[in-house]
Design a protein around this motif. Sequence first.
Motif, PDB file in Angstrom:
ATOM      1  N   LYS A  70      -0.366  12.271  -0.072  1.00 32.44           N
ATOM      2  CA  LYS A  70      -1.519  12.791   0.666  1.00 32.44           C
ATOM      3  C   LYS A  70      -2.254  11.590   1.277  1.00 32.44           C
ATOM      4  N   PHE A  71      -2.437  11.611   2.571  1.00 30.11           N
ATOM      5  CA  PHE A  71      -3.017  10.452   3.247  1.00 30.11           C
ATOM      6  C   PHE A  71      -4.545  10.502   3.241  1.00 30.11           C
ATOM      7  N   THR A  72      -5.125   9.414   2.755  1.00 28.14           N
ATOM      8  CA  THR A  72      -6.585   9.274   2.707  1.00 28.14           C
ATOM      9  C   THR A  72      -7.051   8.029   3.458  1.00 28.14           C
ATOM     10  N   LEU A  73      -6.111   7.283   3.996  1.00 26.56           N
ATOM     11  CA  LEU A  73      -6.430   6.039   4.719  1.00 26.56           C
ATOM     12  C   LEU A  73      -7.270   6.309   5.963  1.00 26.56           C
ATOM     13  N   THR A  74      -8.257   5.454   6.204  1.00 24.10           N
ATOM     14  CA  THR A  74      -8.950   5.474   7.489  1.00 24.10           C
ATOM     15  C   THR A  74      -8.124   4.668   8.482  1.00 24.10           C
ATOM     16  N   LEU A 120      -1.169  10.944   9.780  1.00 21.64           N
ATOM     17  CA  LEU A 120      -2.335  11.033   8.896  1.00 21.64           C
ATOM     18  C   LEU A 120      -2.880  12.446   8.780  1.00 21.64           C
ATOM     19  N   ARG A 121      -2.648  13.296   9.795  1.00 23.68           N
ATOM     20  CA  ARG A 121      -3.215  14.651   9.734  1.00 23.68           C
ATOM     21  C   ARG A 121      -2.169  15.760   9.657  1.00 23.68           C
ATOM     22  N   HIS A 147       0.846  -1.193   0.000  1.00 26.31           N
ATOM     23  CA  HIS A 147       0.000   0.000   0.000  1.00 26.31           C
ATOM     24  C   HIS A 147       0.885   1.249   0.000  1.00 26.31           C
ATOM     25  N   GLU A 176       0.412   4.489   0.540  1.00 24.80           N
ATOM     26  CA  GLU A 176       0.334   5.436   1.654  1.00 24.80           C
ATOM     27  C   GLU A 176       0.963   4.862   2.920  1.00 24.80           C
ATOM     28  N   GLN A 180      -8.489   0.936   7.724  1.00 25.84           N
ATOM     29  CA  GLN A 180      -7.714   0.539   6.548  1.00 25.84           C
ATOM     30  C   GLN A 180      -6.220   0.494   6.878  1.00 25.84           C
ATOM     31  N   LYS A 197       0.462  18.494   8.402  1.00 20.66           N
ATOM     32  CA  LYS A 197       0.517  19.339   7.206  1.00 20.66           C
ATOM     33  C   LYS A 197       1.969  19.752   6.945  1.00 20.66           C
TER      34      LYS A 197
END
Length: 330
Positions: free
Chosen positions: A249-253, A213-214, A192, A194, A256, A216
């Motif tokens: 760019k992280f979109t994983l929950t 994950l958050r 994966h 990410e 996941q 910036k």
Amino acid sequence: MPIETITKAGRKRLRWTFKRVIEGERVRKAKLLPAGISAKEADELARKWEAEIYALASGTKKAVVTIGECVSAHVADKSRDWKDATKRIQILEKWGSEYAHQDAMDLHDWSKGFIGYLRASKDRNGRPKRPLTDGAIRNILAYIRASIKYAHKVGRLDADQTSRMVIPPVNNERHHYPQRKEMLELARACKHRELRAAIRIAFYSGMRRGEILRAKPTRQGYSLDTTKNGRPRIVPIHPRIAVLARRVKFTLTVKQFEEAWKRTRDAAGYPDTKFHDLRHGAASEMINGGIDLFTVGGVLGHKSVVSTQRYSHLVTDRLAAAVGRIGKKR
């Protein structure tokens, strides 16, 4: 002492109601009885509650403040400030029937019984249930203890008796510090994109999963508005993850992320390694590189030096190696 059957959350429960005029004053009370209680036990409990009401009305007994009342007040007054409010409230509601009517000044025996029930494999009705670990039990009791302490702080309780609570000891300290070789093998085994980036970022920054994950990316480093210790911070970006900081760019929950991590560590041959261990690996690398504990704590975002003390033995190991070089030829 009317006991009636009601339906709550799709399940039948017993409720006690009290409506009397005592010394010219109308008294109305209603309480939900514990789940699984028998009719005989319900009658005995109702008689006890009625006796307490008459004793209070006549002035021979002081009102009992229950744990349930402490929790309700704490949630109502302070939950807006809790970062984990949703999770905490769900846990407190789940076990509410076990403490709702418990005297908040009589905690020792109750906490022992509560721990035993949480560890048990059957519920009050004899149905199978999942036993909780001591770590999970400790968290539940910590939430309850905080509510009781708050009740004492605001004057609802005359004394804080939480020191009498029995709380199972838990040793969560881990001593696994992945080195760069292990980190690279995990990254290579990861399918994966990410998560592969997150593995490298964790090792080269010491950030937690949620922070990665958050976070910036900025010119100064990774910017974190909120952290575990409640303070914002900037985490410098290591040159080896600078490209990842710009491009990924992280979109994983969270779910996941956890599923992908389990597959990755199994594929890499490290089934017992936790993602959080990469953070410990970052601390180990810094300390072995000669960085002092205070600075390491600053990078990791520790609010107190106590949190950084878990790595103190690494400093001792490095000092021992230095002493071992005394007298050797250069």
